[in-house]
Design a protein around this motif. Structure first.
Motif, PDB file in Angstrom:
ATOM      1  N   ALA A   1      20.113  12.199 -35.643  1.00  0.00           N
ATOM      2  CA  ALA A   1      20.876  11.698 -34.495  1.00  0.00           C
ATOM      3  C   ALA A   1      20.101  10.625 -33.731  1.00  0.00           C
ATOM      4  O   ALA A   1      20.655   9.580 -33.358  1.00  0.00           O
ATOM      5  N   LYS A   2      18.808  10.862 -33.507  1.00  0.00           N
ATOM      6  CA  LYS A   2      17.994   9.891 -32.756  1.00  0.00           C
ATOM      7  C   LYS A   2      17.857   8.570 -33.509  1.00  0.00           C
ATOM      8  O   LYS A   2      17.971   7.485 -32.916  1.00  0.00           O
TER       9      LYS A   2
ATOM     10  N   PRO B   1      23.631  -1.879 -39.296  1.00  0.00           N
ATOM     11  CA  PRO B   1      24.707  -1.169 -40.004  1.00  0.00           C
ATOM     12  C   PRO B   1      24.179   0.015 -40.822  1.00  0.00           C
ATOM     13  O   PRO B   1      24.969   0.819 -41.317  1.00  0.00           O
ATOM     14  N   GLU B   2      22.870   0.100 -40.991  1.00  0.00           N
ATOM     15  CA  GLU B   2      22.288   1.172 -41.796  1.00  0.00           C
ATOM     16  C   GLU B   2      22.280   2.486 -41.015  1.00  0.00           C
ATOM     17  O   GLU B   2      22.253   2.495 -39.783  1.00  0.00           O
ATOM     18  N   ARG B   3      22.290   3.603 -41.738  1.00  0.00           N
ATOM     19  CA  ARG B   3      22.282   4.916 -41.097  1.00  0.00           C
ATOM     20  C   ARG B   3      21.332   5.851 -41.846  1.00  0.00           C
ATOM     21  O   ARG B   3      21.120   5.715 -43.058  1.00  0.00           O
ATOM     22  N   LYS B   4      20.787   6.798 -41.124  1.00  0.00           N
ATOM     23  CA  LYS B   4      19.931   7.827 -41.704  1.00  0.00           C
ATOM     24  C   LYS B   4      20.781   9.074 -41.908  1.00  0.00           C
ATOM     25  O   LYS B   4      21.525   9.480 -40.998  1.00  0.00           O
ATOM     26  N   VAL B   5      20.690   9.690 -43.102  1.00  0.00           N
ATOM     27  CA  VAL B   5      21.546  10.826 -43.433  1.00  0.00           C
ATOM     28  C   VAL B   5      20.703  11.927 -44.061  1.00  0.00           C
ATOM     29  O   VAL B   5      19.810  11.663 -44.866  1.00  0.00           O
ATOM     30  N   ARG B   6      20.976  13.174 -43.669  1.00  0.00           N
ATOM     31  CA  ARG B   6      20.307  14.304 -44.314  1.00  0.00           C
ATOM     32  C   ARG B   6      20.797  14.414 -45.755  1.00  0.00           C
ATOM     33  O   ARG B   6      21.983  14.226 -46.043  1.00  0.00           O
ATOM     34  N   SER B   7      19.895  14.708 -46.670  1.00  0.00           N
ATOM     35  CA  SER B   7      20.265  14.815 -48.089  1.00  0.00           C
ATOM     36  C   SER B   7      21.334  15.891 -48.287  1.00  0.00           C
ATOM     37  O   SER B   7      22.222  15.745 -49.135  1.00  0.00           O
TER      38      SER B   7
ATOM     39  N   PHE C   1      17.740  10.304 -46.406  1.00  0.00           N
ATOM     40  CA  PHE C   1      17.858   8.991 -47.047  1.00  0.00           C
ATOM     41  C   PHE C   1      18.450   8.031 -46.018  1.00  0.00           C
ATOM     42  O   PHE C   1      19.075   8.465 -45.040  1.00  0.00           O
ATOM     43  N   GLU C   2      18.263   6.754 -46.253  1.00  0.00           N
ATOM     44  CA  GLU C   2      18.970   5.752 -45.459  1.00  0.00           C
ATOM     45  C   GLU C   2      20.040   5.131 -46.340  1.00  0.00           C
ATOM     46  O   GLU C   2      19.802   4.868 -47.526  1.00  0.00           O
TER      47      GLU C   2
END
Length: 514
Positions: free
Chosen positions: A90-91, A102-108, A122-123
């Motif tokens: 979230a942070k 436009p990039e986002r960080k996501v839990r696998s 991953f991003e």
């Protein structure tokens, strides 16, 4: 209505118009920071209603996890690690949104790669595709930096080092772990040098393998945006933890919007007080104090609009209702905040006896209709003028002016039947005065232009023509004479009239007075 009442009405209207301008100017900030706030709302709920995605874990569900009484400390530590993963996501995404990435960080886990053996995060790019080399592992292990480093270097975690995985550790552990890793590397290099001198190739080989391990740790170590204390606090108090993160983002939005407020409010106040100064109806000291007061008040209004607007926008953006989410994409959240600030002022004036109940109702109604219309016009303004702040500012002020006028007409129509003929005449006369107020500033400014500039137009044209000609032929004295003619046209006295007089003026020790 006497002059003092007229002045009060004019100031009240300008204050409302300024508030609408501030709300429009802050629209882009509220949208950006509001979207960042939404990331924390989704992290808490475990549901991203905007995208329709159900997250594998949310802070609320993690806090509801079972804890075995015999393994309470271990269970809480593990669950705090999951909370850290969610908060890190979230942070990181909130910051990306604020910066326009436009990039986002996501839990696998949320990508369908549940219990990935190497990566927690991953991003992804704007299309949702994983960015190569962006995988990372979070390790919130150990109760101290020393314990954390010991575990990172253990055989249990060797697979991450062998695969060259980036490792994120608690932000409050990072510096100390890095320092101890550096010390360990220095110590190993010293030991290797000694073993080579003593002729122990097997010992050297063992130490070099150890050195390579710590060098990989140093190279791949990254600080998380979450501390060990924050992770445990999020596990134990998820709602309060989320509220703190939202408040921090809202504060940043408020500070950014306060700048817009100061600029808009200060600019309007400067124009108002300059006109008053030229007219001789206000003293310089009072005008300066008034500008400072209005600027500060507008900055506070901007802060409140940005702070509350971002919070409201973020919560609306993750609402279950599609209609509410649609409204979050407009400037309505900022308007709700602005109306709240304005309504508080109106209610304070009512309870202090400055206005009666009818006046209180009228002001609240005008604020609501005017600010709602300013939201629509701010959105239109941003579409027409491709500069977010400028488009929102112009549209917001225009929308408020139109809506306020319409509301006044409607309100008058509702009351009309209650007025007797004589009272109606008084109302009509007052309406005429109000219309005259709108024209006052324009007439005053036009009068000033005609009085002080129009009479000098010919002198300006002639002076500039002579300046151009003197430059062309290299006539210094002619250039000075032409410049002096412009100076004298605006009522000032020339300091010198030739090259010789200029030289003498420069060589004179006395100060030059204008």
């Amino acid at each position: 209505m006497d002059k003092s009442d007229t002045g009060k009405e004019r100031k009240k209207e300008m204050d409302r118009l300024t508030a609408a301008g501030i709300t429009g100017a802050a629209a882009e900030t509220v949208q950006r920071y509001g979207s960042a706030v939404k990331e924390h709302a989704a992290a808490y709920a475990g549901q991203d209603n905007e995208s329709g995605k159900q997250l594998k874990k949310g802070l609320k569900s993690i806090a509801e996890s079972k804890v075995h009484p015999d393994y309470k400390k271990q269970n809480l530590k593990q669950q705090a690690g999951f909370a850290a993963e969610v908060k890190e996501t979230a942070k990181a995404n909130a910051e990306k949104i604020i910066q326009g990435s436009p990039e986002r960080k996501v839990r696998s886990d949320d990508l369908g790669r549940v219990n990935d053996p190497l990566y927690d995060h991953f991003e992804v790019d704007a299309t949702g595709r994983i960015i190569p080399g962006s995988g990372s592992q979070m390790k919130f292990v150990g109760n101290t930096p020393q314990e954390a480093l010991s575990q990172l270097a253990s055989k249990k975690f060797s697979k991450y080092l062998e695969s060259d995985v980036k490792i994120e550790v608690p932000s409050d552990f990072y510096d100390e772990i890095l320092k101890q890793t550096h010390n360990k590397i220095s110590d190993l290099k010293t030991q290797i040098a000694r073993q080579r001198e003593s002729g122990s190739p097997e010992a050297v080989k063992t130490l070099e393998a150890e050195l390579e391990k710590y060098e990989k740790i140093r190279k791949n170590l990254r600080p998380s945006t979450v501390s060990s204390q924050e992770a445990m606090f999020a596990r134990l108090h998820p709602k309060l933890s989320t509220a703190k993160d939202i408040a921090k983002l809202s504060h940043r939005a408020g500070m950014e919007s306060a700048k817009f407020g100061a600029v808009v409010g200060g600019s309007v106040s400067i124009v108002q007080n300059l006109v008053a100064l030229v007219n001789g109806t206000e003293e310089p000291e009072k005008a300066a104090a008034e500008v400072a007061r209005n600027t500060g008040s507008a900055a506070a209004m901007g802060y409140g609009t940005g702070f509350a607007g971002a919070s409201v926008k973020g919560l609306m953006q993750n609402a279950r209702s599609e209609s509410v989410r649609a409204l979050a994409r407009t400037n309505l959240p900022g308007v709700i905040a602005a109306v709240g600030v304005g309504s508080a002022k109106t209610m304070r004036r009512y309870f202090s006896g400055e206005i009666n109940g009818l006046e209180c109702f009228e002001e609240l109604g005008e604020q609501g209709t005017g600010m709602l219309s300013s939201a629509l016009f701010a959105t239109i303004g941003q579409a027409v003028i491709p500069i977010p702040v400028a488009g929102g500012l112009v549209g917001g002020m225009l929308g408020y002016a139109v809506a306020s006028a319409s509301y006044g007409i409607l309100l008058s129509s509702l009351k009309e039947e209650k007025f007797v003929h004589e009272e109606r005449l008084l109302v009509e006369a007052e309406c005429a005065r109000q219309i005259e107020l709108i024209r006052t500033y324009r007439n005053e400014v036009e009068s000033l232009i005609e009085e002080h500039l129009a009479c000098s137009a010919e002198a300006f044209h002639r002076g500039f023509d002579n300046l151009k000609e003197s430059l062309r032929i290299g006539n210094v004295d002619g250039f000075i004479t032409a410049a002096n003619s412009i100076t004298e046209a605006v009522g000032k006295e020339a300091l010198f009239r030739s090259q010789d007089e200029f030289n003498a003026l420069m060589e004179d020790d006395r100060p030059i007075k204008f």
